[in-house]
Design a protein around this motif. Structure first.
Motif, mmCIF file in Angstrom:
data_model
loop_
_atom_site.group_PDB
_atom_site.id
_atom_site.type_symbol
_atom_site.label_atom_id
_atom_site.label_comp_id
_atom_site.label_asym_id
_atom_site.label_seq_id
_atom_site.Cartn_x
_atom_site.Cartn_y
_atom_site.Cartn_z
ATOM 1 N N GLN A 93 39.686 -39.095 4.802
ATOM 2 C CA GLN A 93 39.395 -39.562 3.718
ATOM 3 C C GLN A 93 39.234 -38.528 2.658
ATOM 4 O O GLN A 93 39.067 -38.954 1.541
ATOM 5 C CB GLN A 93 37.819 -40.099 4.174
ATOM 6 N N GLU A 95 37.645 -35.667 0.030
ATOM 7 C CA GLU A 95 36.470 -35.493 -0.564
ATOM 8 C C GLU A 95 36.063 -37.082 -1.283
ATOM 9 O O GLU A 95 37.012 -37.436 -2.001
ATOM 10 C CB GLU A 95 36.399 -34.423 -1.858
ATOM 11 N N GLN A 96 35.155 -37.582 -0.892
ATOM 12 C CA GLN A 96 34.561 -38.955 -1.344
ATOM 13 C C GLN A 96 33.010 -38.825 -1.601
ATOM 14 O O GLN A 96 32.380 -37.977 -1.303
ATOM 15 C CB GLN A 96 35.005 -40.069 -0.175
ATOM 16 N N THR A 97 32.707 -39.817 -2.188
ATOM 17 C CA THR A 97 31.269 -40.063 -2.448
ATOM 18 C C THR A 97 30.760 -40.634 -1.151
ATOM 19 O O THR A 97 29.234 -40.657 -1.156
ATOM 20 C CB THR A 97 30.872 -41.082 -3.593
ATOM 21 N N TRP A 98 31.039 -41.065 -0.087
ATOM 22 C CA TRP A 98 30.591 -41.611 0.829
ATOM 23 C C TRP A 98 30.662 -40.374 2.095
ATOM 24 O O TRP A 98 31.575 -39.483 2.068
ATOM 25 C CB TRP A 98 31.131 -42.705 1.578
ATOM 26 N N CYS A 110 30.784 -45.190 7.862
ATOM 27 C CA CYS A 110 30.284 -44.727 6.687
ATOM 28 C C CYS A 110 29.002 -44.941 6.034
ATOM 29 O O CYS A 110 28.510 -45.937 6.170
ATOM 30 C CB CYS A 110 31.415 -45.239 5.609
#
Length: 118
Positions: A93, A95-98, A110
């Motif tokens: 995934q 770097e994500q906000t989740w 998630c």
């Protein structure tokens, strides 16, 4: 439409242990404690539920279906789930906000960031 969403089925090595973990993680109740078909729901008469079925094989690859949860406080919820036995999971995934976690048997899910007010 005549279909009603009854449950999500989760293959597991130990349905009771995994079902109990998810019941604690979600604050849900047990509606069937059969060792081969352990089911939890948000309330006894509320659908859908999560049904944990016994399978002999272990998880091999990334899940093709996973659950997303939106907490009020992502950081606090991730910490709580980790303390219950979840672990961080990398499914590519980036770097994500989740935050992607896995339950004790490796099923990914998630924890999303808090919903922004309009």
């Amino acid at each position: 439409m005549t279909l009603e969403w009854e449950q999500v089925v989760v293959d597991s090595h130990d349905p009771v242990a995994l079902g109990r973990w998810w019941a604690q993680a979600l604050g849900w109740v047990v509606v069937n404690n059969d060792p081969d078909e352990y089911e939890i729901r948000q309330a006894p008469d509320r659908l859908p539920g999560l049904l944990f079925l016994h399978v002999p094989e272990g998880k091999q690859v990334k899940n093709r279906l996973h659950l997303d949860f939106r907490p009020l406080d992502q950081r606090a919820e991730v910490s709580r789930l980790l303390s219950l036995g979840a672990r961080h999971a990398d499914v590519g995934q980036g770097e994500q906000t989740w935050v992607t976690l896995a339950d004790p048997e490796g099923n990914e899910f998630c924890v999303l960031s808090a919903r922004q007010s309009p």
